[in-house]
Write an enzyme that holds these catalytic residues in place. Structure first.
Site: not given
Ligand code: EPZ
Length: 422
Positions: A308, A118, A400, A22-23, A123
């Site tokens: 995850d 969320c 999802r 998915k991701n 996020r």
């Molecule tokens: C991706 O989300 C995945 N989603 C998430 O999977 C996964 O948990 C996550 O990466 C971490 O591995 C998809 O790929 C669609 P991040 P993403 O940016 O890209 C903070 C699932 O269950 N952050 O690595 O949103 C953020 O708040 C989903 O399939 C900032 O602070 O994750 C979080 O605490 C859930 N500023 C941490 O970094 C930013 O600009 C990780 O976020 C971006 C992120």
């Protein structure tokens, strides 16, 4: 809203096919916006999030067709006639923000709603904005939308991410493929989905090196072409179903599974007394004794333990021998499954980002509430081992990220059925 009923039914036996990730698919699909030529994805998963991304791309003017019962997605962004990603779609799925980088690079402007928070956290998108501004974009926030412009096109730049954000790395990587000159992304995310995206972009003509390491180097090109790309195996679905025979007993072969997709996760399972062996079709998994051993877990960016899979691991630790401490270091609120597991007799203390799980002999089935995608599936896993019947409500969360979950688990002997909601 539908519910899923699971009854503890003893050991599982058989094979579970693992779908495309998915991701990975959610970042591969927006890549079509970078090129006028067609992009076709094979091995695509059949999930509601993919339908949401399809709607979003179509709202921008892209042609997106789902073929072969959803396993193939044929896209063309020859005529993009809208550059606004609407709040109504983005608020449903945060990954919608991955159209920002490609649209900016291809069209020179983009308006994307901030996703908003969320269940698992705020996020924010500050790292996405930081990287795109480094490439020369002007971005301002107005009425909850990011208004991004790059009238003279994007220019390659060197940058360092404050956190190895998956989404920020993906947005910046996609945008940099069409930026003039060289881009260096330091402290880039290293997840297999990043490597899969880079492989797809290279097939489209991008020049990328270092994906999968902390430093990615991109030489911008004038335009990208067409490609047909297979979506990489879903390591989170894989890890989730690996735990089914461990929690319920028995032995299951996960078709398409590979150990290198799951770094620290497999090491942790080995320490918990779980047997994982590679076969010519995938991974064969079972627990070595009657009860797994409690192990401690800290979630980290890849190749560390995946956030995850934290909820699913917590479900396993609920019936482990001993006490396990799970630290969630990626998201600020990702323990909502703990009180639901508590309703099933689990003994869990949550304090901030740390959950301490005291293993019990057996869980008891109960009605529980799904709160987010991975929390939902952890309750299904717990139900496989619990005495009696577990009813998981609000299973739209599950749809999802898990295609045909009841068929896959039912196929290895689980007593599981979906009940249509009223
Ligand atoms: C991706 O989300 C995945 N989603 C998430 O999977 C996964 O948990 C996550 O990466 C971490 O591995 C998809 O790929 C669609 P991040 P993403 O940016 O890209 C903070 C699932 O269950 N952050 O690595 O949103 C953020 O708040 C989903 O399939 C900032 O602070 O994750 C979080 O605490 C859930 N500023 C941490 O970094 C930013 O600009 C990780 O976020 C971006 C992120």
């Amino acid at each position: 809203m539908d519910s899923i009923i699971v009854k503890g039914n003893g050991p599982l036996k058989g094979q579970i096919p693992i779908a495309g990730a998915k991701n990975a698919c959610l970042t591969l699909m927006p890549a079509t916006l970078l090129s006028e030529e067609p992009l076709t994805l094979t091995n695509a998963p059949r999930l509601s999030d993919i339908k949401t991304m399809t709607e979003l791309l179509q709202s921008l003017g892209a042609e997106v067709s789902s073929l072969q019962d959803g396993k193939v997605i044929a896209m063309s962004s020859h005529n993009l006639d809208n550059h606004i990603a609407d709040y109504d779609i983005v608020r449903k799925m945060r990954a919608s923000n991955l159209v920002l980088g490609p649209m900016l690079a291809r069209l020179g402007h983009a308006v994307v709603s901030l996703p908003g928070g969320c269940a698992i956290g705020a996020r924010p998108m500050d790292l996405h904005i930081y990287g795109l501004e480094k490439l020369g974009a002007q971005i301002e926030l107005k009425d909850g939308y990011l208004h991004a412009k790059a009238p003279g096109g994007l220019k390659g730049a060197e940058m360092e991410l404050g956190f190895a954000s998956v989404g920020a790395t993906e947005n910046i990587l996609m945008a940099s493929t069409l930026a003039k000159g060289t881009t260096v992304i330091k402290n880039a995310a290293r997840e297999p989905e990043i490597v899969d995206l880079a492989n797809c972009l290279r097939a489209m003509g991008a020049q990328i090196e270092g994906d999968g390491t902390p430093t990615i180097v991109v030489q911008g090109v004038d335009r990208l072409g067409s490609a047909t790309h297979p979506v990489v195996t879903d390591r989170i679905e894989l890890g989730t179903y690996m735990l089914a025979p461990v929690i319920a007993g028995g032995e299951v072969e996960l078709l398409g599974g590979k150990i290198d997709l799951l770094g620290a996760f497999c090491e942790k399972l080995d320490a918990a007394d779980v047997s994982i062996s590679e076969t010519d079709k995938g991974l064969l998994v079972s627990r070595r004794g009657d009860r797994v051993k409690a192990v401690d877990v800290v979630t980290e960016p890849f190749p560390g333990f995946p956030t995850d899979l934290q909820a699913q691991m917590m479900a396993l630790m609920c019936t482990a021998e001993g006490t396990s401490v799970l630290e969630e270091k990626i998201f600020e609120n990702r323990f909502m499954h703990a009180p639901e597991l508590g309703r099933m007799g689990a003994n869990i203390e949550v304090s901030g980002g740390t959950a301490t799980v005291h293993g019990v002999e057996r869980l008891k089935g109960a009605p529980v509430m799904a709160t987010d995608l991975r929390a939902s599936v952890s309750l299904i896993l717990a139900g496989l081992a619990a005495e009696g019947e577990t009813v998981v409500n609000r299973v739209y969360h599950l749809d999802r990220g898990y295609e045909r979950l009841e068929d896959k688990l039912g196929g290895v002997g689980a007593l599981i059925e979906r009940v249509q909601g009223v």
